[in-house]
Design a protein around this motif. Sequence first.
Motif, PDB file in Angstrom:
ATOM      1  N   VAL A 225      15.598  69.817  78.955  1.00 45.64           N
ATOM      2  CA  VAL A 225      14.153  69.648  78.990  1.00 45.64           C
ATOM      3  C   VAL A 225      13.586  70.503  80.110  1.00 45.64           C
ATOM      4  CG1 VAL A 225      12.274  67.996  79.305  1.00 45.64           C
ATOM      5  CG2 VAL A 225      14.356  67.316  78.087  1.00 45.64           C
ATOM      6  N   LYS A 226      12.463  71.152  79.861  1.00 44.42           N
ATOM      7  CA  LYS A 226      11.860  71.990  80.884  1.00 44.42           C
ATOM      8  C   LYS A 226      11.164  71.137  81.942  1.00 44.42           C
ATOM      9  CE  LYS A 226      11.328  76.257  78.279  1.00 44.42           C
ATOM     10  NZ  LYS A 226      10.382  77.321  77.857  1.00 44.42           N
TER      11      LYS A 226
ATOM     12  N   GLN B 115       2.634  66.072  77.857  1.00 42.97           N
ATOM     13  CA  GLN B 115       2.434  65.942  76.415  1.00 42.97           C
ATOM     14  C   GLN B 115       3.239  66.958  75.625  1.00 42.97           C
ATOM     15  OE1 GLN B 115      -1.830  66.212  76.193  1.00 42.97           O
ATOM     16  NE2 GLN B 115      -2.132  64.134  76.980  1.00 42.97           N
ATOM     17  N   ASN B 116       3.802  67.934  76.318  1.00 44.26           N
ATOM     18  CA  ASN B 116       4.623  68.957  75.666  1.00 44.26           C
ATOM     19  C   ASN B 116       6.071  68.894  76.156  1.00 44.26           C
ATOM     20  OD1 ASN B 116       2.906  71.043  73.915  1.00 44.26           O
ATOM     21  ND2 ASN B 116       1.627  70.259  75.582  1.00 44.26           N
ATOM     22  N   ASN B 117       6.510  67.668  76.444  1.00 40.73           N
ATOM     23  CA  ASN B 117       7.925  67.370  76.697  1.00 40.73           C
ATOM     24  C   ASN B 117       8.501  67.997  77.964  1.00 40.73           C
ATOM     25  OD1 ASN B 117       8.118  65.846  74.256  1.00 40.73           O
ATOM     26  ND2 ASN B 117       8.247  67.773  73.121  1.00 40.73           N
ATOM     27  N   TYR B 118       7.664  68.193  78.952  1.00 41.79           N
ATOM     28  CA  TYR B 118       8.139  68.599  80.273  1.00 41.79           C
ATOM     29  C   TYR B 118       8.396  67.363  81.118  1.00 41.79           C
ATOM     30  CZ  TYR B 118       7.331  73.682  80.306  1.00 41.79           C
ATOM     31  OH  TYR B 118       7.408  75.031  80.101  1.00 41.79           O
ATOM     32  N   ARG B 119       9.350  67.467  82.040  1.00 47.45           N
ATOM     33  CA  ARG B 119       9.423  66.531  83.137  1.00 47.45           C
ATOM     34  C   ARG B 119       8.549  67.092  84.244  1.00 47.45           C
ATOM     35  NH1 ARG B 119      14.464  65.600  81.591  1.00 47.45           N
ATOM     36  NH2 ARG B 119      15.269  67.356  82.773  1.00 47.45           N
TER      37      ARG B 119
ATOM     38  N   GLN C  31       1.304  57.481  85.392  1.00 47.41           N
ATOM     39  CA  GLN C  31       2.534  56.698  85.465  1.00 47.41           C
ATOM     40  C   GLN C  31       2.979  56.154  84.104  1.00 47.41           C
ATOM     41  OE1 GLN C  31       1.808  53.737  88.480  1.00 47.41           O
ATOM     42  NE2 GLN C  31       1.567  55.251  90.104  1.00 47.41           N
ATOM     43  N   LYS C  32       2.118  56.255  83.107  1.00 47.54           N
ATOM     44  CA  LYS C  32       2.493  55.789  81.766  1.00 47.54           C
ATOM     45  C   LYS C  32       3.513  56.711  81.108  1.00 47.54           C
ATOM     46  CE  LYS C  32      -1.422  58.169  79.613  1.00 47.54           C
ATOM     47  NZ  LYS C  32      -2.735  58.019  78.944  1.00 47.54           N
ATOM     48  N   TYR C  33       3.663  57.917  81.650  1.00 48.14           N
ATOM     49  CA  TYR C  33       4.610  58.878  81.077  1.00 48.14           C
ATOM     50  C   TYR C  33       5.985  58.694  81.719  1.00 48.14           C
ATOM     51  CZ  TYR C  33       0.501  61.374  79.266  1.00 48.14           C
ATOM     52  OH  TYR C  33      -0.652  61.712  78.614  1.00 48.14           O
ATOM     53  N   PRO C  34       7.019  58.403  80.943  1.00 50.35           N
ATOM     54  CA  PRO C  34       8.371  58.232  81.512  1.00 50.35           C
ATOM     55  C   PRO C  34       8.885  59.481  82.229  1.00 50.35           C
ATOM     56  CG  PRO C  34       8.271  57.376  79.261  1.00 50.35           C
ATOM     57  CD  PRO C  34       6.994  58.108  79.489  1.00 50.35           C
ATOM     58  N   ALA C  35       8.400  60.653  81.825  1.00 59.30           N
ATOM     59  CA  ALA C  35       8.893  61.906  82.397  1.00 59.30           C
ATOM     60  C   ALA C  35       8.122  62.327  83.644  1.00 59.30           C
ATOM     61  CB  ALA C  35       8.827  63.023  81.351  1.00 59.30           C
ATOM     62  N   TYR C  36       7.253  61.460  84.135  1.00 63.04           N
ATOM     63  CA  TYR C  36       6.440  61.770  85.313  1.00 63.04           C
ATOM     64  C   TYR C  36       7.060  61.160  86.563  1.00 63.04           C
ATOM     65  CZ  TYR C  36       2.546  61.391  88.648  1.00 63.04           C
ATOM     66  OH  TYR C  36       1.751  61.438  89.760  1.00 63.04           O
ATOM     67  N   ARG C  37       7.092  61.943  87.630  1.00 61.07           N
ATOM     68  CA  ARG C  37       7.601  61.446  88.909  1.00 61.07           C
ATOM     69  C   ARG C  37       6.689  61.920  90.036  1.00 61.07           C
ATOM     70  NH1 ARG C  37      12.055  59.164  91.128  1.00 61.07           N
ATOM     71  NH2 ARG C  37      12.678  59.786  93.233  1.00 61.07           N
TER      72      ARG C  37
ATOM     73  N   PHE D 174      -0.625  76.260  80.767  1.00 60.99           N
ATOM     74  CA  PHE D 174       0.493  75.988  79.865  1.00 60.99           C
ATOM     75  C   PHE D 174       0.847  77.234  79.049  1.00 60.99           C
ATOM     76  CE2 PHE D 174       2.371  74.486  75.868  1.00 60.99           C
ATOM     77  CZ  PHE D 174       3.469  73.809  76.382  1.00 60.99           C
ATOM     78  N   ALA D 175      -0.157  77.957  78.601  1.00 64.46           N
ATOM     79  CA  ALA D 175       0.109  79.176  77.826  1.00 64.46           C
ATOM     80  C   ALA D 175       0.946  80.163  78.637  1.00 64.46           C
ATOM     81  CB  ALA D 175      -1.207  79.819  77.397  1.00 64.46           C
ATOM     82  N   LEU D 176       0.677  80.260  79.935  1.00 66.03           N
ATOM     83  CA  LEU D 176       1.438  81.181  80.784  1.00 66.03           C
ATOM     84  C   LEU D 176       2.883  80.747  80.962  1.00 66.03           C
ATOM     85  CD1 LEU D 176      -1.195  81.991  83.542  1.00 66.03           C
ATOM     86  CD2 LEU D 176      -0.178  83.627  81.940  1.00 66.03           C
TER      87      LEU D 176
END
Length: 254
Positions: free
Chosen positions: A9-10, A31-35, A48-54, A230-232
Amino acid sequence: MQNRKFVTVKTLLISGGSSGIGAACCEKFLQNNYRVYNLDINDNPSLQKYPAYRYLKTNICNNGEISLALEDIRNREAIINTVIVSAGKHLSGSIETTDEDALLDIVNLNLLGAWRLIKQILPFMKKKGGNIITIGSDQSTVGKPNSAAYGMTKAALAQLTKSIAIDYAKYNIRANCLGVGTIDTPLYRKAIENYSQKSGISLDQIEKEEASCQPLGRIGLPQEVAELAFALSLDNLAYVTGALIPIDGGYIAR
């Protein structure tokens, strides 16, 4: 729980990701599967609702705090794909009305904060390449009234970004600066509220005047800046580096 290194995962590391443009960038990448690792002095509970967020409490004016945050990230990740330097603040005033303490304070955050963070993350990024995005300003290119110190920091940040792009291209590291115009962020809201209080002009009138200054006739949204950031990060824009890319509703094209 034992730390693990992830490779599939990116990852995004962002400074100042708790509000405004930074928070919008966090949302877009999550929303695009990044951590996402957010280095800020305050957290944003809505992320904080996103599991991949720290969230890593970090003041980028402090090298020691940056080092601790990056050590945590390096223990968890094999690579940092994208770094966004979003932490910053505004300061109104001419050279005569800006005292030296205020000048040093904004330089320490807007410019030296970026310098410290990028300098510490580069040895890690040099191993496998990566993408650095700095959040500049339309004032990276043009001047505005009563913005001597702020404009100076944003112009210098753009130049720093270009230098990084040249020096680290051999490591497959790209660096670009976004020339962000007037965006509806908490910083913008605070600035126009302060101006309204000082001038006696209503907020509604100030907002209309601000919108009329933009060729597109409106204020930009943080989400629009996040879309560009994000595009970059995408592989199909991997030939873009060393650029100062305006996202300002046409302001500097006038």
